[in-house]
Scaffold this active site. Sequence first.
Site, PDB file in Angstrom:
ATOM      1  N   ASP A 149      -0.004   0.189   5.090  1.00 18.44           N
ATOM      2  CA  ASP A 149      -0.994  -0.856   5.312  1.00 18.44           C
ATOM      3  C   ASP A 149      -0.590  -2.038   4.437  1.00 18.44           C
ATOM      4  OD1 ASP A 149      -3.116  -2.594   5.170  1.00 18.44           O
ATOM      5  OD2 ASP A 149      -4.653  -1.052   4.905  1.00 18.44           O
ATOM      6  N   LYS A 157      -4.326 -10.460   7.318  1.00 15.31           N
ATOM      7  CA  LYS A 157      -4.660 -11.478   6.309  1.00 15.31           C
ATOM      8  C   LYS A 157      -3.841 -12.764   6.400  1.00 15.31           C
ATOM      9  CE  LYS A 157      -7.556  -9.170   3.059  1.00 15.31           C
ATOM     10  NZ  LYS A 157      -7.634  -7.732   3.015  1.00 15.31           N
ATOM     11  N   PHE A 171      -8.077   1.166   0.616  1.00 19.13           N
ATOM     12  CA  PHE A 171      -8.977   0.416   1.499  1.00 19.13           C
ATOM     13  C   PHE A 171      -8.221   0.043   2.763  1.00 19.13           C
ATOM     14  CE2 PHE A 171     -10.894  -3.371   3.304  1.00 19.13           C
ATOM     15  CZ  PHE A 171     -12.231  -2.982   3.359  1.00 19.13           C
TER      16      PHE A 171
HETATM   17  C1  LIG Z   1      -8.408  -6.702   3.798  1.00 16.59           C
HETATM   18  C2  LIG Z   1      -7.769  -5.393   4.063  1.00 16.59           C
HETATM   19  C3  LIG Z   1      -8.022  -4.666   5.226  1.00 16.59           C
HETATM   20  C4  LIG Z   1      -9.083  -5.083   6.234  1.00 16.59           C
HETATM   21  O1  LIG Z   1      -8.779  -6.260   6.859  1.00 16.59           O
HETATM   22  P1  LIG Z   1      -9.919  -7.004   7.753  1.00 16.59           P
HETATM   23  O2  LIG Z   1      -9.190  -8.182   8.309  1.00 16.59           O
HETATM   24  O3  LIG Z   1     -11.024  -7.346   6.825  1.00 16.59           O
HETATM   25  O4  LIG Z   1     -10.338  -6.049   8.782  1.00 16.59           O
HETATM   26  C5  LIG Z   1      -7.304  -3.505   5.443  1.00 16.59           C
HETATM   27  N1  LIG Z   1      -6.398  -3.073   4.557  1.00 16.59           N
HETATM   28  C6  LIG Z   1      -6.124  -3.739   3.430  1.00 16.59           C
HETATM   29  C7  LIG Z   1      -5.082  -3.227   2.501  1.00 16.59           C
HETATM   30  C8  LIG Z   1      -6.815  -4.914   3.130  1.00 16.59           C
HETATM   31  O5  LIG Z   1      -6.569  -5.568   1.996  1.00 16.59           O
END
Ligand SMILES: *Cc1c(COP(=O)(O)O)cnc(C)c1O
Length: 405
Positions: free
Chosen positions: A222, A251, A137
Site C-alpha cells: 500500500d 494521494k 491503515f
Molecule cells: C490515506 C491512506 C489510505 C486511504 O486513502 P483514501 O484516499 O482516504 O481512501 C490508504 N492507505 C494508506 C497507506 C493511506 O495513507
Amino acid sequence: MMKVTRKTFDEVMFPCYVPQDMVLERGQGCYLYDQSGRKYVDLSAGIAVNCLGHNHKGVVDVIAKQASRLIHVSNIFTNNQTLTLASKLVKLTGYDKVFFVNSGAEANEAALKLARRVAYDDYGEDKCEIISFDHSFHGRTLFSVSVGGQAKYYTGFGPIPGGITHVPYNDLETFKQTISDKTCAVMMEVIQGEGGILPADPDFIRAVRELCDQHHALLIFDEVQTGVGRTGSFYAYEQVGVRPDILTSAKGLAAGVPIGAILTYDRYAAHFKPGTHGSTFGGNPLACAVGSYVVDKVSDPLFLEQVRTNSDYLRQELQRLNDKYHVFQEIRGRGFLIGAELAPEYAGKLSTLQKLCTKHQLLVLTAGSNVLRLTPALIITKRIIDEAMVLLERAIQDLVAESKE
Ligand SMILES: *Cc1c(COP(=O)(O)O)cnc(C)c1O
C-alpha cells in the site's frame, strides 16, 4: 456567496471530523489563507496529497485545458488521457497493467479483491486468508478498514469480512507462524503512515517477500501515502529492493484531484476479466491528465534529488529545534514523510501542540496518538522550511511553558 463560518460545520456536517478553528479559502504554493485573509504555512499538503503545492500553475492549466475538452466518459469508452497515464506508469515501474479508481481505499479494495480472485481461480476458495499488520491503515471501505490493523476503526461495523489476520509489524517469528498455503495476500505499508511513521525493517520486508513466494501468496504494498515521490524515490519500494506483486497508489498521484491506481503483472491482472470489477469514475480523463503531468514532474531525477536534499534539511532543522527543547523522543521517516514522536513528559499533548501550531499559523498533521506528522508539498524550499521552523519553535515554546504551569 453564502456566509459560512466554522460553526456551520457543526450545524450541517457529519461529526466524524473536528477541523481546526478557521475556514480556509485559498492556497498558493506552501501557503494557505483563511476567510479573514490570515496566512498559514502548510506542512500538511492535504495529507500528503498536494505534492506540487496549492494552485500550481501547471496543474491549474492542465485542469482548465482538460475540463474544456473532456471531463468524464466512463469505462464503456476509453480515452486518450487514461491510456497515456497508464502507459507512463507501466513504463516507470515495470509492471504490466494498471486499474484506475478514485481513492486509496478503493485502490486497496481492488487489490484485495484481485488477490482473492487470483487465489480462487488458481487454487480454490480455501486460499482466501489475508495477513496485514498491527497499526496499519488501508482506508475506510469495510474491506480495507477491516484489513487495516487498528481495531478502533472497524469496531461497531460488524460483521466484518472474514479471513483477515493482523500480526505485529516487523515481527518475523509471528509472521512465519501465521502465513500458510491458505494465505492469498499480505498487505503492508513500507512505512506505516497513519500508524505513526513507522518504517518496516528492510530484512523483515525481504523475509516477507520470500515467505509469500513459498506460499504462493501475493504481496501487496500500500503505497497510497509513501508513493509519488513522498519518500524521495517515486515509489518507496525502490529503496528497499523488494517488488510487491500488486502496488496501490493514490494521494499525490494527481496533485489534489481524486485518483487511485493499482499496478500489477499480466498474470494477475488477467483474472479481472470483463465484468469482475469496475468503477464509474475510475480513469476519468480529467484526473488522468493531471496524473500524467504529476508523473512527468515527480519522476524527474532532479526533482527527486531536491526532495531528498530538502527533506534532509527539514529533518536536520527539526533535530536542531529538538536539541534545544527536547519535546520529541524520536524524529523519523523518509523524504517528506516525517514523524516526530513526543517525549514521555509530553504524552497526551499532541492535539495541544497541533492547535498551538495552528495558532502560530503553521499547519501540521498527527499520526497515531503521539506523533507529529509533517508531509509538506514536495516543492517546499529551504526558505519556507526556515519560515515554518520559526513558527514551530513558537508553538513548542508555548507547549513547554504550558507544561511547566
Ligand atoms: C490515506 C491512506 C489510505 C486511504 O486513502 P483514501 O484516499 O482516504 O481512501 C490508504 N492507505 C494508506 C497507506 C493511506 O495513507
